[in-house]
Design a protein around this motif. Sequence first.
Motif, PDB file in Angstrom:
ATOM      1  N   ASP A  98      50.445  -1.895  12.027  1.00 41.57           N
ATOM      2  CA  ASP A  98      49.024  -1.581  11.869  1.00 41.57           C
ATOM      3  C   ASP A  98      48.848  -0.276  11.103  1.00 41.57           C
ATOM      4  O   ASP A  98      49.076   0.812  11.603  1.00 41.57           O
ATOM      5  N   GLY A 119      43.629  -5.711  12.715  1.00 39.69           N
ATOM      6  CA  GLY A 119      43.392  -4.948  13.935  1.00 39.69           C
ATOM      7  C   GLY A 119      44.211  -5.469  15.110  1.00 39.69           C
ATOM      8  O   GLY A 119      44.851  -6.518  15.030  1.00 39.69           O
ATOM      9  N   ASP A 142      46.210   1.059  10.013  1.00 48.30           N
ATOM     10  CA  ASP A 142      44.953   1.778  10.196  1.00 48.30           C
ATOM     11  C   ASP A 142      45.190   3.188  10.745  1.00 48.30           C
ATOM     12  O   ASP A 142      44.348   4.062  10.624  1.00 48.30           O
ATOM     13  N   LYS A 179      36.701  -4.905  13.959  1.00 49.38           N
ATOM     14  CA  LYS A 179      37.685  -5.496  13.051  1.00 49.38           C
ATOM     15  C   LYS A 179      38.376  -6.712  13.668  1.00 49.38           C
ATOM     16  O   LYS A 179      38.511  -7.743  13.021  1.00 49.38           O
ATOM     17  N   HIS A 239      37.863  -0.137  14.971  1.00 49.03           N
ATOM     18  CA  HIS A 239      39.246  -0.586  14.997  1.00 49.03           C
ATOM     19  C   HIS A 239      39.525  -1.466  16.207  1.00 49.03           C
ATOM     20  O   HIS A 239      40.239  -2.454  16.121  1.00 49.03           O
TER      21      HIS A 239
END
Lengths: 613, 613
Positions: free
Chosen positions: B547, B517, B549, B510, B506
Motif C-alpha cells: 500500500d 486501499g 498511500d 477509497k 484511506h
Amino acid sequence: MEKLKKYVSVKDEDQFYHQGAVELLVFNFLLILTILTIWLFKNHRFRFLHETGGAMLYGLVMGLIIQYATKTSDVESGTVYECEKLKSGRSTLLINITNQVYEYQYKREISHHNVNGHQGNAMLQKRHFFRNLGSILTYAFLGTAISCIIIGLIMYGFVKAMVHIGQLKEWEFHFTDCLFFGSLMSATDPVTVLAIFHELHVDTDLYTLLFGESVLNDAVAIVLTYSISIYSPKENPNTFDAAAFFQSVGNFLGIFAGSFAMGSSYAIVTALLTKFTKLHEFPMLETGLFFLLSWSAFLSAEAAGLTGIVAVLFCGVTQAHYTYNNLSPDSKMRTKQLFEFMNFLAENVIFCYMGLALFTFQNHIFNPLFIFGAFVAVFVARACNIYPLTFLLNLGRKQKIARNFQHMMMFSGLRGAIAFALAIRDTESQPKQMMFTTALLIVLFTVWVFGGGTTPMLTWLQIRVGVDPDEDLKAEAASQSASNPDKNTTKAESAWLFRIWYSFDHKYLKPILTHAGPPLTTTLPEWCNPVARLLTSPSAYGDQLKDDDTDYIINNDELTENYESSAHMPVWDRTGSTQATGKEDIHEGDLGLGGYKLQLEHTAHQPQMNPLA
Amino acid sequence: MEKLKKYVSVKDEDQFYHQGAVELLVFNFLLILTILTIWLFKNHRFRFLHETGGAMLYGLVMGLIIQYATKTSDVESGTVYECEKLKSGRSTLLINITNQVYEYQYKREISHHNVNGHQGNAMLQKRHFFRNLGSILTYAFLGTAISCIIIGLIMYGFVKAMVHIGQLKEWEFHFTDCLFFGSLMSATDPVTVLAIFHELHVDTDLYTLLFGESVLNDAVAIVLTYSISIYSPKENPNTFDAAAFFQSVGNFLGIFAGSFAMGSSYAIVTALLTKFTKLHEFPMLETGLFFLLSWSAFLSAEAAGLTGIVAVLFCGVTQAHYTYNNLSPDSKMRTKQLFEFMNFLAENVIFCYMGLALFTFQNHIFNPLFIFGAFVAVFVARACNIYPLTFLLNLGRKQKIARNFQHMMMFSGLRGAIAFALAIRDTESQPKQMMFTTALLIVLFTVWVFGGGTTPMLTWLQIRVGVDPDEDLKAEAASQSASNPDKNTTKAESAWLFRIWYSFDHKYLKPILTHAGPPLTTTLPEWCNPVARLLTSPSAYGDQLKDDDTDYIINNDELTENYESSAHMPVWDRTGSTQATGKEDIHEGDLGLGGYKLQLEHTAHQPQMNPLA
C-alpha cells in the motif's frame, strides 16, 4: 403590473429551462441504461439484439412513459413539440453530429488472438474492395436509383387507391412526394448486420459488397432526396416535365460532384497544413484542426446548398488516407479515439431518439394502407435492386455472386439513421408527417427483426462463417495460380481499376499530401522540378528504398509471401492499445483503404520503439 | 396562394439554415486561425499573449468585420440577434460545454526532461494544497463575499451619481442589481497567469494559493450570483429586508451544499458502477458512462434549481479521485484525452465568442461612467480581498505570505469565462445590458493587459522562478528538521486537516469506491463485517502490503527519501505519452489530489508493462 409580468415571464423561462434540463437528463439516463445493457449483452454474447436496437427500445419505453404518464401538463406538450422542432428545424445539431462522424462509423471487432491476421484482413479487404468496386458502384448508384423509382411507383399506386377510397385528397400527394419517399427509404444502414458479419468472420467478399454498397448508397440517397425536394415542375405537378426532370438529374450530378469536391478540398487543405507546419509538436492543436476542418467541410457544403453529409463522408475518406498519416503518433491516437467516441455516442443518441420519437412526436399519422404499401414497396424495391443487378453483374464477373449471397444482401437492406434523419428534416405538411411515421416504423421493424435474424439467416443460407483471412488468401492465391499460370492476366483482370488508382495515388497524391511515397522529383516531369522540390517532404528521399507500398502491385503469390514475413514482425499499431482488454471497435474511415497502410509503415520504421517511452 | 406562401416560408427557412451554417463556419475558421496562431506563438515562445487572448482578438476582428461590412441585410441582423438569443437564452449549450469541462481546465506543461521531478511536484502540491487550505478557503469564501459587497457598494455610489446627472432613472437600478454585478464580477479566472506560472516554475506556494482560490472562487461567485438573482425583498426593493437577506444567505448555503452533494453523488454512483461491473472489458462503454454521468450531474443540478457548474466541478474532483482509478488503462487514456480535448476546444470557443460578442451583440450599452466605476470597483474590491485577509491570515500562519506574493495575487485577479457566462445569461433589461457590456470590457482588458503583463510583473516583484520542486522539497525538509527536532509537531501543525481527511479517505472512501486501499473488514467495526466483505474489492486484500498511500502520512524526511527512490522507478504514467513530442497539457481535475496517485500505483503493480503491447 409590467414588473409582475416580467417576473412571471422570467419564471416561465426558468421553467422551460428546467424542463429542458429534465428532458436532456431523461435522455442521458436512457443512454446510460443503454450502455449498461450493451455491456450485459456483450458479456453474455447475445447477438439477437444489437446495441442500436437496445437504444431504440429504451427510447420507445421512455417515450411511452412520457406520453401516457405525464400527459396532463400543457407546458410538457409544448416543450416536447419544441424539442421536436429543435431537431427537425434549424438546429440540426443532433443529426449533424451523426453526420459528422458517419465517416468513421464502420467498425470492426478485433479479437485478441488475431492481431497479425488482422493486418492480412485489412489488406485483403483493400483488394476485395477494388475487385468488387464495379459491383459496389452499380449497387450504390444504379441500385439506389432503381429502389427510389420502384418505391415511388408502388407508393403512387397506393396513394391512388387511398384517394379512391377517400382517405386522401388528390392534390395532397403528388408523384414527386412518392419519389421523395422512395429516395429517403432507399438509404440502407446495415450497421447491425455488418457488426455481426465481422464478429463471425463472414466471407470477405460478401462483407465488402455490403459495406461498400451501404457507404456509397447513403451518399446517393441523400443527394437524391435533396434533388427531388427541389424539383419543381413548372405547371401541373402531376404531368411529366422533361425539362424539370433533366434539371433534376443535373442537380443530382452537380450536388454529388460538388459535395465530393468540397469534402476532398478540405481534406487536402488539412493534409497540406499538417504536412507543412510543425503542428505535430503540439498534438492537441493537430486534433483540433482535424476536427474543425472536417466540421467546416460539412458546414461549407450546407452553406453552399450542397449536402454536408456527403461532403463530410468524402472528407473523412480522404483525411484517413492522407491527413491521418501526417499526424504525430500521439495525435493519431487522440484523433482516432475522439472520433470513435463521438461515433459511439452519436449512434446511440440517434437510435435512442428514434425510439423516443415514436411516442413523443406529436403529429404522427398512422395510415395502415400507406404503411402496408411502404413495407411492400421497400421489399419489392430491394429485390428489384439486388436480383436483376446481380444477374447483370454476374454476366461480367469472373467470381459470380452466389445465390445465397444474393439472398443475404436482399435480407440486409435494413433502414436506419439516414432514412430517419431525412424523414424528420421536414414534417410540416400532412404527407410528410405520414412519411415520417411510416419511415420510423420501417426502421424499427428492420433493425429489430432483420438485425436480430442475421445469425439464423446466415445459418439457413449456409453462408461460410469463421473465415480466417490468412487461410482465405492463401487458398485463393493457390487456386488462382493453379488455374491461371499467367499471373499478369489475373492481375489485370481482377484489379486494373485498383492499379490505375494506386499508381496515381502513389506517384503524385501521396508525395504531395503526406511525408510518404517516392520524391516528386522522380515522378513528375522534369520541368516541374522547382515545384516538385518544394512539395516533396525531406523524409521522402530516405523512404525510397524501403517503400512498402509495393506490396499492392505485386502479384498474389508474392503478396502471400509478404504476409508470411510481415506476420512475424513486431507490431505496434492502431490495434495495439486494445490488446490489454481484448476487444475494441476500430474505425474504418477509409473503407479499409488507408489506416492499415500506416501501421505497416510504422512497423517498418520503428520496429522496437515503444511509443510511450 | 397558400402554396406560394409555403414555398416562400420554406425558402426563408432554408436561408436561415444556410445563414446558420455560414455563421458556424465563420466561427470554425476563427478557431482554426486561433489554433494556427497558438502554434506560431508556442513555436516562438511568445508569452505576452496567451492562446485565450489570441482567440478573443480574432473574435473581435471578425465581429468588427461582421458588424461593419455586412450590415445591410435584414436577415443578417435578425440572425445575429437570434444567435445571441440562442446563447443567452434557453440553449446554454455553449456555456454548458464550458462548464462541463471546467473541472478539467487547470493544466500544466510537462517538459521532457523532468518526468520524475513531476511526480515530486504533484505530491508536493498535494501537501502545499492542504497546508494552504485554510488560506485558500478564506480567500475563496470570505474574499469573494467581500469582493461582491465592495463592488456592489461602489457601483451603487456610481449609480446614484448617474441618477443625479440624469443618465439613469432611480427605479431602474436597485442595490440588488449592484450586488448582482458585484457577485458576477467576483469570479476570477487567472488561467493565463497560472499557465505562465507553470511554465516558469514559479514558487509552489504562490501557485497553489492562486490555483485553489480560483477554483473555489468560481463556485462561490456562481452560487452568489444565483442567490442574489432570486433575492426578492417583499416591499420596497431599496430598503433592507432582514428576512429576505437571511433567506438569501440560507439560499446560498443550501445551493452550495446541494450542488456539492449532487455532484459528489453522481461521482459516487459512477465509481460504484465502474467498480462493481466488469465494464472495463469494454473501454468505450466506460468512457461513455463517465461522460454521461458527469453531464447528468450538471443537468440534475440545473433541473433541481441548483447550479450545474458547481455540481460538475465537485463531480469532476470526486471522479478524478475515485472513479478514474477504476477505469481500465485504455479507458483512462481515452477519457483523459476526451476531456482534455473538450476543454481545449471549449476554452477557445468561449474566448473567441467573447471577442465576437463585443461587436455582434446588438444591445450593448456603453456608459462611460458605469464602466469607469466598474474598473475602479473591481480593483478596489480585489485589494480589499487580498490585503486585509492576508494580514489576518499571516497572524495565524507559520509561513507568512510575503508582500510581493500579495501584490502578485492582487495582480492576478483576471476576469474570464465565468464572469462572461454569468453576465450573458440575462441581457433582457437595460441595466443587465449595461452590466454585460461592462463585464465584457473588463474581461478583455484584464486578459490582455494583466495576462500579458504577468512575466514582467514577476520580474518586477522579484518572485522566484525556475523552482525545482525536488530541490525545494529537500531544502524545506532540511530546514524544518533543523529548526524543529520534534517531527510530530511539524506534521501536526502543517497538515492536521490533511491527516484527518487522509485517514478517512484511506480507511473508508477509497476501499468502498475503488479497488485500492486496505480491506474494509480491517477498517470498519466488526459488526459491519457482512457489508464490509461485500464492498471490499478482491484485489484489496492483496494490496495490503504494498500500500503506497503511506507516503502521505510519513514525515518530511521520509517523504524526501521516498522521492529519491521512486525517482528511479520505471514510470509509465499519464505523462508518458507526451514524451515522444516533449510537450503537452495535462489536466489536473482533482486539484492535484488524485491523478498522480494512480501513476504510483500503476508503477508499483506493473513496473515493466508496455500498455500498448
